[in-house]
Design a protein around this motif. Sequence first.
Motif, PDB file in Angstrom:
ATOM      1  N   SER A  49       0.834  -1.206   0.000  1.00 19.92           N
ATOM      2  CA  SER A  49       0.000   0.000   0.000  1.00 19.92           C
ATOM      3  C   SER A  49       0.863   1.250   0.000  1.00 19.92           C
ATOM      4  O   SER A  49       0.591   2.210  -0.725  1.00 19.92           O
ATOM      5  CB  SER A  49      -0.928   0.021   1.215  1.00 19.92           C
ATOM      6  N   ARG A  50       1.902   1.257   0.808  1.00 26.10           N
ATOM      7  CA  ARG A  50       2.805   2.405   0.839  1.00 26.10           C
ATOM      8  C   ARG A  50       3.545   2.536  -0.487  1.00 26.10           C
ATOM      9  O   ARG A  50       3.700   3.627  -1.029  1.00 26.10           O
ATOM     10  CB  ARG A  50       3.789   2.278   2.008  1.00 26.10           C
ATOM     11  N   GLU A  51       3.972   1.423  -1.041  1.00 27.86           N
ATOM     12  CA  GLU A  51       4.726   1.452  -2.293  1.00 27.86           C
ATOM     13  C   GLU A  51       3.854   1.961  -3.445  1.00 27.86           C
ATOM     14  O   GLU A  51       4.360   2.601  -4.376  1.00 27.86           O
ATOM     15  CB  GLU A  51       5.269   0.052  -2.610  1.00 27.86           C
ATOM     16  N   ALA A  52       2.557   1.706  -3.376  1.00 27.90           N
ATOM     17  CA  ALA A  52       1.634   2.181  -4.412  1.00 27.90           C
ATOM     18  C   ALA A  52       1.578   3.710  -4.465  1.00 27.90           C
ATOM     19  O   ALA A  52       1.241   4.292  -5.496  1.00 27.90           O
ATOM     20  CB  ALA A  52       0.243   1.602  -4.182  1.00 27.90           C
ATOM     21  N   LEU A  53       1.928   4.371  -3.370  1.00 29.73           N
ATOM     22  CA  LEU A  53       1.943   5.833  -3.323  1.00 29.73           C
ATOM     23  C   LEU A  53       3.146   6.413  -4.054  1.00 29.73           C
ATOM     24  O   LEU A  53       3.145   7.585  -4.431  1.00 29.73           O
ATOM     25  CB  LEU A  53       1.954   6.321  -1.875  1.00 29.73           C
ATOM     26  N   GLY A  54       4.176   5.624  -4.219  1.00 29.38           N
ATOM     27  CA  GLY A  54       5.412   6.059  -4.881  1.00 29.38           C
ATOM     28  C   GLY A  54       6.529   5.128  -4.461  1.00 29.38           C
ATOM     29  O   GLY A  54       6.548   4.624  -3.342  1.00 29.38           O
ATOM     30  N   SER A  55       7.449   4.914  -5.355  1.00 26.97           N
ATOM     31  CA  SER A  55       8.544   3.987  -5.084  1.00 26.97           C
ATOM     32  C   SER A  55       9.394   4.451  -3.908  1.00 26.97           C
ATOM     33  O   SER A  55       9.683   5.641  -3.750  1.00 26.97           O
ATOM     34  CB  SER A  55       9.439   3.837  -6.308  1.00 26.97           C
ATOM     35  N   THR A  56       9.805   3.488  -3.102  1.00 27.75           N
ATOM     36  CA  THR A  56      10.724   3.756  -2.000  1.00 27.75           C
ATOM     37  C   THR A  56      12.169   3.473  -2.413  1.00 27.75           C
ATOM     38  O   THR A  56      13.048   3.401  -1.565  1.00 27.75           O
ATOM     39  CB  THR A  56      10.346   2.926  -0.754  1.00 27.75           C
ATOM     40  N   GLY A  57      12.380   3.328  -3.722  1.00 28.20           N
ATOM     41  CA  GLY A  57      13.727   3.182  -4.257  1.00 28.20           C
ATOM     42  C   GLY A  57      14.408   4.539  -4.269  1.00 28.20           C
ATOM     43  O   GLY A  57      13.989   5.448  -4.969  1.00 28.20           O
ATOM     44  N   LEU A  58      15.446   4.688  -3.449  1.00 29.33           N
ATOM     45  CA  LEU A  58      16.100   5.979  -3.244  1.00 29.33           C
ATOM     46  C   LEU A  58      17.140   6.328  -4.288  1.00 29.33           C
ATOM     47  O   LEU A  58      17.555   7.473  -4.392  1.00 29.33           O
ATOM     48  CB  LEU A  58      16.779   6.011  -1.871  1.00 29.33           C
ATOM     49  N   GLY A  59      17.587   5.348  -5.039  1.00 29.01           N
ATOM     50  CA  GLY A  59      18.693   5.544  -5.964  1.00 29.01           C
ATOM     51  C   GLY A  59      19.920   4.815  -5.472  1.00 29.01           C
ATOM     52  O   GLY A  59      19.974   4.334  -4.335  1.00 29.01           O
ATOM     53  N   ASN A  60      20.908   4.672  -6.339  1.00 25.49           N
ATOM     54  CA  ASN A  60      22.163   3.991  -6.015  1.00 25.49           C
ATOM     55  C   ASN A  60      21.937   2.532  -5.609  1.00 25.49           C
ATOM     56  O   ASN A  60      22.693   1.989  -4.823  1.00 25.49           O
ATOM     57  CB  ASN A  60      22.941   4.752  -4.931  1.00 25.49           C
ATOM     58  N   GLY A  61      20.854   1.922  -6.098  1.00 27.59           N
ATOM     59  CA  GLY A  61      20.595   0.518  -5.802  1.00 27.59           C
ATOM     60  C   GLY A  61      20.012   0.264  -4.428  1.00 27.59           C
ATOM     61  O   GLY A  61      20.034  -0.869  -3.946  1.00 27.59           O
ATOM     62  N   ILE A  62      19.473   1.290  -3.792  1.00 25.28           N
ATOM     63  CA  ILE A  62      18.990   1.197  -2.406  1.00 25.28           C
ATOM     64  C   ILE A  62      17.499   1.501  -2.337  1.00 25.28           C
ATOM     65  O   ILE A  62      17.014   2.429  -2.989  1.00 25.28           O
ATOM     66  CB  ILE A  62      19.761   2.185  -1.514  1.00 25.28           C
ATOM     67  N   ALA A  63      16.776   0.726  -1.523  1.00 21.49           N
ATOM     68  CA  ALA A  63      15.354   0.976  -1.287  1.00 21.49           C
ATOM     69  C   ALA A  63      15.051   0.809   0.199  1.00 21.49           C
ATOM     70  O   ALA A  63      15.670  -0.017   0.884  1.00 21.49           O
ATOM     71  CB  ALA A  63      14.489   0.027  -2.098  1.00 21.49           C
ATOM     72  N   ILE A  64      14.085   1.607   0.665  1.00 22.86           N
ATOM     73  CA  ILE A  64      13.644   1.513   2.057  1.00 22.86           C
ATOM     74  C   ILE A  64      12.111   1.435   2.077  1.00 22.86           C
ATOM     75  O   ILE A  64      11.423   2.396   2.420  1.00 22.86           O
ATOM     76  CB  ILE A  64      14.128   2.706   2.913  1.00 22.86           C
ATOM     77  N   PRO A  65      11.564   0.274   1.681  1.00 23.73           N
ATOM     78  CA  PRO A  65      10.114   0.125   1.784  1.00 23.73           C
ATOM     79  C   PRO A  65       9.695   0.145   3.254  1.00 23.73           C
ATOM     80  O   PRO A  65      10.421  -0.348   4.116  1.00 23.73           O
ATOM     81  CB  PRO A  65       9.849  -1.233   1.135  1.00 23.73           C
ATOM     82  N   HIS A  66       8.538   0.739   3.522  1.00 24.93           N
ATOM     83  CA  HIS A  66       8.108   0.843   4.908  1.00 24.93           C
ATOM     84  C   HIS A  66       6.592   0.885   4.987  1.00 24.93           C
ATOM     85  O   HIS A  66       5.911   1.176   4.016  1.00 24.93           O
ATOM     86  CB  HIS A  66       8.725   2.064   5.592  1.00 24.93           C
ATOM     87  N   GLY A  67       6.103   0.547   6.177  1.00 23.93           N
ATOM     88  CA  GLY A  67       4.672   0.555   6.404  1.00 23.93           C
ATOM     89  C   GLY A  67       4.376   0.540   7.883  1.00 23.93           C
ATOM     90  O   GLY A  67       5.258   0.318   8.709  1.00 23.93           O
ATOM     91  N   LYS A  68       3.115   0.785   8.210  1.00 24.58           N
ATOM     92  CA  LYS A  68       2.681   0.812   9.611  1.00 24.58           C
ATOM     93  C   LYS A  68       1.678  -0.301   9.860  1.00 24.58           C
ATOM     94  O   LYS A  68       0.855  -0.613   9.001  1.00 24.58           O
ATOM     95  CB  LYS A  68       2.085   2.171   9.942  1.00 24.58           C
TER      96      LYS A  68
END
Length: 155
Positions: A49-68
């Motif tokens: 659900s959080r990822e559907a709002l926009g990618s949590t891929g920050l760049g440089n091969g790094i992602a921080i998906p998160h949720g509550k």
Amino acid sequence: MELADILAERAVLFCTDITAKRQLFETLAVRAAALTGHPQAEILEAITSREALGSTGLGNGIAIPHGKLGGLGSVTALFARLDQPIDFDAVDDQPVDLVVMLLAPTGAGADHLKALSRVARLLRTESVVDALRATADPVGLYAILTAPLPVTYAA
């Protein structure tokens, strides 16, 4: 907040054969369910659900998906290093191979933001990122992730 406060050693994975973001999220949700006691489907829903709002891929091969999650006792982190980078719709259009998933209790605004900030700061450290990419052993990955900053790692 230190990463060791929210990341258990058994929450660190070296993943092979992951080819898509959804598959990664499912793999992390299985491990998070085992760690937190929350249903896997609930964890997967929070992250997607959080990822559907926009990618949590920050760049440089790094992602921080998160949720509550309601009923979660505290912020919990999981880390995955992928043997092959996957498409993540990151801001720089580069594939992702380093992922920190954060789960926070509903209403844990400050703690959630502190955890996001701590992880982002750690993963902006070039020597840490290089060391993570050079390591396939979950125990070694955990040691890198929980070492005090600043630290210089030899590749």
